[in-house]
Each structure stands twice: as C-alpha cells, then as structure tokens.
Motif scaffolding. Structure first.
Motif, PDB file in Angstrom:
ATOM      1  N   UNK A 173       0.804  -1.226   0.000  1.00  0.00           N
ATOM      2  CA  UNK A 173       0.000   0.000   0.000  1.00  0.00           C
ATOM      3  C   UNK A 173       0.837   1.277   0.000  1.00  0.00           C
ATOM      4  N   UNK A 174       1.943   1.283   0.743  1.00  0.00           N
ATOM      5  CA  UNK A 174       2.691   2.536   0.890  1.00  0.00           C
ATOM      6  C   UNK A 174       4.128   2.256   1.316  1.00  0.00           C
ATOM      7  N   UNK A 175       4.995   3.216   1.005  1.00  0.00           N
ATOM      8  CA  UNK A 175       6.397   3.167   1.417  1.00  0.00           C
ATOM      9  C   UNK A 175       6.757   4.500   2.068  1.00  0.00           C
ATOM     10  N   UNK A 176       7.716   4.459   2.973  1.00  0.00           N
ATOM     11  CA  UNK A 176       8.115   5.683   3.667  1.00  0.00           C
ATOM     12  C   UNK A 176       9.601   5.627   3.984  1.00  0.00           C
ATOM     13  N   UNK A 177      10.226   6.792   4.147  1.00  0.00           N
ATOM     14  CA  UNK A 177      11.617   6.818   4.580  1.00  0.00           C
ATOM     15  C   UNK A 177      11.754   6.287   6.005  1.00  0.00           C
ATOM     16  N   UNK A 178      10.664   6.324   6.754  1.00  0.00           N
ATOM     17  CA  UNK A 178      10.675   5.812   8.120  1.00  0.00           C
ATOM     18  C   UNK A 178      10.470   4.301   8.110  1.00  0.00           C
TER      19      UNK A 178
END
Length: 293
Positions: A173-178
């Motif tokens: 669903x999503x990717x993040x730097x965190x």
C-alpha cells in the motif's frame, strides 16, 4: 494467460530464500521476479548472488526479471541499480523513475512496477517510448480504471504493453523513509538489528479495538488481507490481462501456484480462498476485509 511469481516482499534468511527459489524452479510459473524492492539494508543475498540466481532460473526456461527498490534514497542504492541494469541480460522491474532513466539510457526493456504511478494513457505512452514492455498497475487501480486507460491508449493510436495484474498476496500500500518495524519495536532505524527477519509474512498491526488492520514490513505497509482475484477470471480475460502476479508468502506457495495454474488450464472458476479485493471494484480497499465472497 501467463503466471508470474512476484518479487519477495519480506526479509527471509539467506538459506530459506534460496531454498524457496530452488523449489520455485519446478513450479508452473512463466516469469520469476528477483531482488529487493523494500529495504537496501536487507543484504542476506547480495546483488551478485541475485544475478547468479537469475542465471540459474533462466536455464530452466523461465523468464526472469530483476526488481528494483521502490524508494531509492542514497547514491549507494543507485549504484546497485546501475549494476543490475549493466548486467544487461534480464529485464528490470522499474519501481522508481531512477530505474526508468537507467534502462532508457541503456536501451534495456523494463517492466513498470506497481509503485511507478501511471494514471493516464499519455504517461503510459511516454514510458513505452522509453522501453516499457509490461505494466503492473498500482494496487488501487481496479477493473474500471485499467479498462478506461487501456481504451484511451488504443483510441490515441498507442500500443498497449503487456498487462500484469496482482492476483494473489498482500497488497503493497505505501512506502516511507521511516521504518515502521523499527518504530514499532522502539529501536532506531539505523540500528534496527534487521528485525524484519523475525516476521516472515510481515508484522501484524491491529486497531485499538483489536481488529486486524495492516501488515508492517520495514518501510512498507501492506494490507492485512491476502487478496485473491481467481474468482474474477472472466473479468481478467475480458480486460486483456496477459499475466497474473502471485506474491510469495512464507507457507503454501506451491499450492497457490498450482491453483492458479489449474484455473488457466481448465477455466473452471474456483471458490475464493483469500479475500475479495475492494479496489478491483472501485470501492474502498477496506471492503476486501468485509466481504470474502
């Protein structure tokens, strides 16, 4: 219709990963995607070993695609991608526009992965000119959206690339730097201890009411439910889908592949084993959890 084994989204020990792909060489899939798409710190298998594994699988007659990271943040990560492109034997799954640029410069065909964000026919046509040969729509792009884009592409005189749809697995669903896994375990991202390896199918995340909600997988967030588009077989055929993507899971993957192989051979619609994909019907993704029939 062809079947593909999508890239491994989770972090497994080296021997477990290699054993999985040794077994997969005998499965009735046409294409196998290899490589790390989530976190560059996952180095149980290095770039050279991924390429060597790709060579071994290709010798069995299967097509191999080398997948890129979905979120490239450092020069070192760009360097790894450049090595994959420079190898030159295999198509690249471009999950970031950096991969598109390197493939275009090298004249290497590529697959547009689900994180490339292609939402209209002009963007698709531009990427086809750059070397795109297969498109995997984003997880939220359902039957109607894909159909409209495909029709618009053809009406404008464009040539549709191969169409590959995610038919099985937890949706990215999503990717993040965190790093969500590190945050959940209250450890710094740079000192995470590679704790993702303890969760071979991702870390379950529930709501405050205790309802299963998501899976945390390093910097990636997945849906909790394993989506299953096998019962939508007739819609997939009518849409002109060329390939169905099956995402690897820790257990029972041979049975998953066998089920879809039987479907394409007999065209007998099976009962749903996973969950209904709300996105496919233009509904909220959460609807997949509420209705499994």
């Amino acid at each position: 219709m062809k079947l593909s084994l999508g890239p491994l989204q989770y972090f497994w020990p080296r021997e477990r990963t290699l054993a999985f792909y040794r077994e997969a060489m005998d499965w009735p899939v046409d294409t196998i995607y290899l490589g790390e798409t989530v976190c560059s710190k996952r180095r149980e298998i290095g770039t050279r070993e991924w390429i060597e594994l790709a060579d071994q699988i290709a010798e069995t007659g299967k097509d191999v695609v080398l997948s890129s990271l979905s979120l490239i943040e450092a020069e070192s990560e760009l360097g790894v991608l450049a090595r994959l492109v420079a190898h030159g034997r295999f198509w690249i799954e471009a999950n970031d526009l950096s991969a598109v640029q390197l493939c275009r410069n090298a004249g290497l065909p590529f697959v547009a992965g689900p994180t490339l964000n292609i939402y209209n026919q002009r963007a698709l046509a531009m990427l086809v000119e750059d070397g795109l040969r297969r498109w995997v729509p984003g997880v939220e792009q359902g039957h109607t959206l894909i159909s409209e884009l495909r029709n618009a592409m053809i009406e404008e005189g464009g040539v549709m690339p191969e169409l590959e749809v995610i038919a099985w697995g937890r949706l990215p669903l999503a990717f993040s730097a965190r790093c969500f896994t590190a945050r959940a375990l209250d450890v710094p991202k740079d000192q995470c201890g590679f704790r993702c390896i303890d969760y071979p199918d991702g870390m379950p995340l529930a709501t405050r009411e205790g309802r299963p909600f998501l899976r945390i997988n390093g910097i990636q967030v997945q849906g909790e439910e394993v989506t299953d588009l096998a019962p939508e077989w007739e819609q997939l055929c009518a849409l002109g889908v060329d390939m169905l993507r099956l995402y690897p899971q820790a257990e029972g993957m041979r049975e998953v592949v066998t089920r879809f192989d039987g479907l394409r051979r007999t065209h007998e619609i099976p009962e749903r084993v996973g969950f209904r994909n709300g996105y496919w019907y233009g509904e909220a993704g959460m609807r997949m959890a509420e209705t499994s029939a």
